[in-house]
Each structure stands twice: as structure tokens, then as C-alpha cells.
Scaffold this motif. Sequence first.
Motif, PDB file in Angstrom:
ATOM      1  N   TYR A 148      36.659 -27.895  42.460  1.00  0.00           N
ATOM      2  CA  TYR A 148      36.224 -28.820  43.138  1.00  0.00           C
ATOM      3  C   TYR A 148      36.744 -30.216  43.165  1.00  0.00           C
ATOM      4  O   TYR A 148      37.098 -30.646  41.778  1.00  0.00           O
ATOM      5  CB  TYR A 148      34.713 -29.270  42.781  1.00  0.00           C
ATOM      6  CG  TYR A 148      33.821 -28.198  42.930  1.00  0.00           C
ATOM      7  CD1 TYR A 148      34.146 -27.423  44.183  1.00  0.00           C
ATOM      8  CD2 TYR A 148      32.599 -28.107  42.170  1.00  0.00           C
ATOM      9  CE1 TYR A 148      33.118 -26.221  44.251  1.00  0.00           C
ATOM     10  CE2 TYR A 148      31.586 -27.053  42.481  1.00  0.00           C
ATOM     11  CZ  TYR A 148      32.000 -26.145  43.559  1.00  0.00           C
ATOM     12  OH  TYR A 148      30.895 -24.954  43.947  1.00  0.00           O
ATOM     13  N   VAL A 179      36.357 -30.451  38.709  1.00  0.00           N
ATOM     14  CA  VAL A 179      35.552 -29.224  38.027  1.00  0.00           C
ATOM     15  C   VAL A 179      36.286 -27.935  38.571  1.00  0.00           C
ATOM     16  O   VAL A 179      36.523 -27.812  39.465  1.00  0.00           O
ATOM     17  CB  VAL A 179      34.100 -29.416  38.706  1.00  0.00           C
ATOM     18  CG1 VAL A 179      33.526 -27.811  37.988  1.00  0.00           C
ATOM     19  CG2 VAL A 179      33.214 -30.409  37.968  1.00  0.00           C
ATOM     20  N   PHE A 232      25.216 -25.076  42.318  1.00  0.00           N
ATOM     21  CA  PHE A 232      26.316 -25.874  42.912  1.00  0.00           C
ATOM     22  C   PHE A 232      26.063 -27.171  43.493  1.00  0.00           C
ATOM     23  O   PHE A 232      26.719 -27.990  43.558  1.00  0.00           O
ATOM     24  CB  PHE A 232      26.745 -24.639  44.040  1.00  0.00           C
ATOM     25  CG  PHE A 232      27.429 -23.389  43.568  1.00  0.00           C
ATOM     26  CD1 PHE A 232      28.395 -23.242  42.718  1.00  0.00           C
ATOM     27  CD2 PHE A 232      26.500 -22.350  43.625  1.00  0.00           C
ATOM     28  CE1 PHE A 232      28.643 -21.976  42.359  1.00  0.00           C
ATOM     29  CE2 PHE A 232      26.790 -21.259  43.165  1.00  0.00           C
ATOM     30  CZ  PHE A 232      28.064 -21.279  42.341  1.00  0.00           C
ATOM     31  N   LEU A 265      26.566 -29.700  40.872  1.00  0.00           N
ATOM     32  CA  LEU A 265      28.064 -29.580  40.381  1.00  0.00           C
ATOM     33  C   LEU A 265      28.794 -30.578  41.401  1.00  0.00           C
ATOM     34  O   LEU A 265      29.658 -31.353  40.946  1.00  0.00           O
ATOM     35  CB  LEU A 265      28.487 -28.417  40.226  1.00  0.00           C
ATOM     36  CG  LEU A 265      28.547 -27.447  38.965  1.00  0.00           C
ATOM     37  CD1 LEU A 265      28.790 -26.076  39.353  1.00  0.00           C
ATOM     38  CD2 LEU A 265      29.057 -28.089  37.835  1.00  0.00           C
ATOM     39  N   LYS A 310      36.325 -17.742  41.352  1.00  0.00           N
ATOM     40  CA  LYS A 310      36.952 -19.064  40.728  1.00  0.00           C
ATOM     41  C   LYS A 310      36.795 -20.169  41.849  1.00  0.00           C
ATOM     42  O   LYS A 310      37.117 -20.100  43.055  1.00  0.00           O
ATOM     43  CB  LYS A 310      38.539 -18.861  40.356  1.00  0.00           C
ATOM     44  CG  LYS A 310      38.737 -17.812  39.427  1.00  0.00           C
ATOM     45  CD  LYS A 310      39.987 -17.733  39.205  1.00  0.00           C
ATOM     46  CE  LYS A 310      40.439 -16.773  37.966  1.00  0.00           C
ATOM     47  NZ  LYS A 310      41.994 -16.423  37.811  1.00  0.00           N
ATOM     48  N   ILE A 365      32.418 -17.376  37.932  1.00  0.00           N
ATOM     49  CA  ILE A 365      31.242 -17.759  38.426  1.00  0.00           C
ATOM     50  C   ILE A 365      30.443 -16.794  39.392  1.00  0.00           C
ATOM     51  O   ILE A 365      30.903 -16.503  40.381  1.00  0.00           O
ATOM     52  CB  ILE A 365      31.352 -19.240  39.030  1.00  0.00           C
ATOM     53  CG1 ILE A 365      31.926 -20.236  37.923  1.00  0.00           C
ATOM     54  CG2 ILE A 365      29.774 -19.642  39.220  1.00  0.00           C
ATOM     55  CD1 ILE A 365      31.268 -20.158  36.694  1.00  0.00           C
ATOM     56  N   LEU A 406      35.931 -23.680  37.732  1.00  0.00           N
ATOM     57  CA  LEU A 406      34.979 -22.881  37.404  1.00  0.00           C
ATOM     58  C   LEU A 406      35.748 -21.480  37.266  1.00  0.00           C
ATOM     59  O   LEU A 406      36.244 -21.211  38.382  1.00  0.00           O
ATOM     60  CB  LEU A 406      33.586 -22.998  38.068  1.00  0.00           C
ATOM     61  CG  LEU A 406      33.045 -24.091  38.194  1.00  0.00           C
ATOM     62  CD1 LEU A 406      31.893 -24.261  39.291  1.00  0.00           C
ATOM     63  CD2 LEU A 406      32.500 -24.571  36.783  1.00  0.00           C
ATOM     64  N   ASP A 407      35.378 -20.913  36.259  1.00  0.00           N
ATOM     65  CA  ASP A 407      36.262 -19.496  36.408  1.00  0.00           C
ATOM     66  C   ASP A 407      35.096 -18.397  36.052  1.00  0.00           C
ATOM     67  O   ASP A 407      34.396 -18.503  35.093  1.00  0.00           O
ATOM     68  CB  ASP A 407      37.071 -19.370  34.989  1.00  0.00           C
ATOM     69  CG  ASP A 407      38.098 -18.091  35.065  1.00  0.00           C
ATOM     70  OD1 ASP A 407      38.409 -17.734  36.315  1.00  0.00           O
ATOM     71  OD2 ASP A 407      38.316 -17.719  34.069  1.00  0.00           O
TER      72      ASP A 407
END
Length: 227
Positions: A115, A91, A77, A80, A112, A96, A93-94
Motif C-alpha cells: 500500500y 505498508v 484491510f 490498514l 503479498k 497475508i 504485507l507478506d
Amino acid sequence: TETTQIVNNVEQLRTLRNQQLKNLFIQAPIAMCILTGPELIVEVANERMLELWGKSSEQMINKPLFEGLADARNQGFEDLLSGVYTTGKRVVLDEIPVKLLRKGKTENVIVKLVYEALREQDGKISALMVLADEITEEVNNRKRIEESEARLRLAVESTKLGTWDFNPITGELNWSYECKKIYDFPEHGVVNFEMFSRQIFPADRAFVEAAIQKSMDPEEGNYDITY
């Protein structure tokens, strides 16, 4: 002077706007926080985010994110978030996985995440907004269903039984290969309910059709076409 008064009014409006935004932010139905500066200082985090982290506001607010949330370090993280702060590119994210220390024990959590970079009037990035939704239970339930369905398919295939599944709402009818063989339907052809109903013994057809109609009644809740 008049100019000074205008500036003061603008600052008051900006303060009021910021406070209103913070109030909306805190009351949001999804986990949210704002991280300021390249150090990712937690400026504000609503109650849902604190619950997701498993931390108190005293542990997180006005501290670098990974100082208060040390248990989330080295899980990818940091890079990211740094990338979003540097490039401004959102960004999403699904599903995660993340390990978090909550209530004294390490938990495997699935979330989920979104960012989003926040910019000043001059376009310079000054903060990040993070939105999060924990979906651990939903994902685990889905996996259990998928595993159960896979075991059922394996059992049916091993016994060479023919099966079919009909959705009376959408009209979708799915047949197994063995079932198509039993009823002498082409393996790759489309079989609709009308074609299926012709295979039902005439004396039983009305009973089966009535049972299907009954299954669509929300007051019934279930049905049984065993005979």
C-alpha cells in the motif's frame, strides 16, 4: 494570451502523461489499482487486479473499494488502508490470507500486498496505490514440502537410521546425528565431502564420485548410485 497558452499546454501535457501512465498501469504484469479519496474509490484497476478480486470492472470501477469488494470486509484491510491514507506510511504485507468470493465460491487466498500513498504537488495525500501478487499456490506447495520433510525426518529419527545430504553444486554436506555416530564424527564438528569420501569403500569411491558428477549434467536429469 501567452500565459493562457502556457497553462493550456501544461494541462495537455499533464493529460497526456496521465493517459500514458494509465496505459502502463493497465498493462503492468502485477495486480495494481488506485484508490482515491478517504472513501477509497477505485479509480483504475488493471486486469490482473480484477482477476485477483474475482470481479468485473463494472462491479469495481468508480465505487468505494469495500462496496464492490464486500467479501473482503472485516478482515483487517479497512484499518490498514485508512492508516496509510492518514499517515502516508507505506505498508508491505507478506503471505497475508484473505477470503474472497470468486466464481461463486469463497476461496482462501494468500497474497503479498503493498500500500503506497500518492501525493499532490502540495504534499497532500489524495490517493493510494495498491500492488498485489497472489502466491496461494506457491505457499501451499511450500507447506506440503515442509510437511513431507517433517514426516520424513520423524520416520528417520524413529528408525534411528543415519542419513546425509550432499549438494554437489554448493559443496554443502549435511549429516544426521545418527550418521555422525556411525562414522564416528563429532556431533557438532564440520564434515566436508573430502572427509565423507574417505569413509567410502575404496573400490566404490570412483563409482560414487562419477555418479555425483553425472547428477550435475543438465542433460541427465537424474542419477542412481544404488549398488
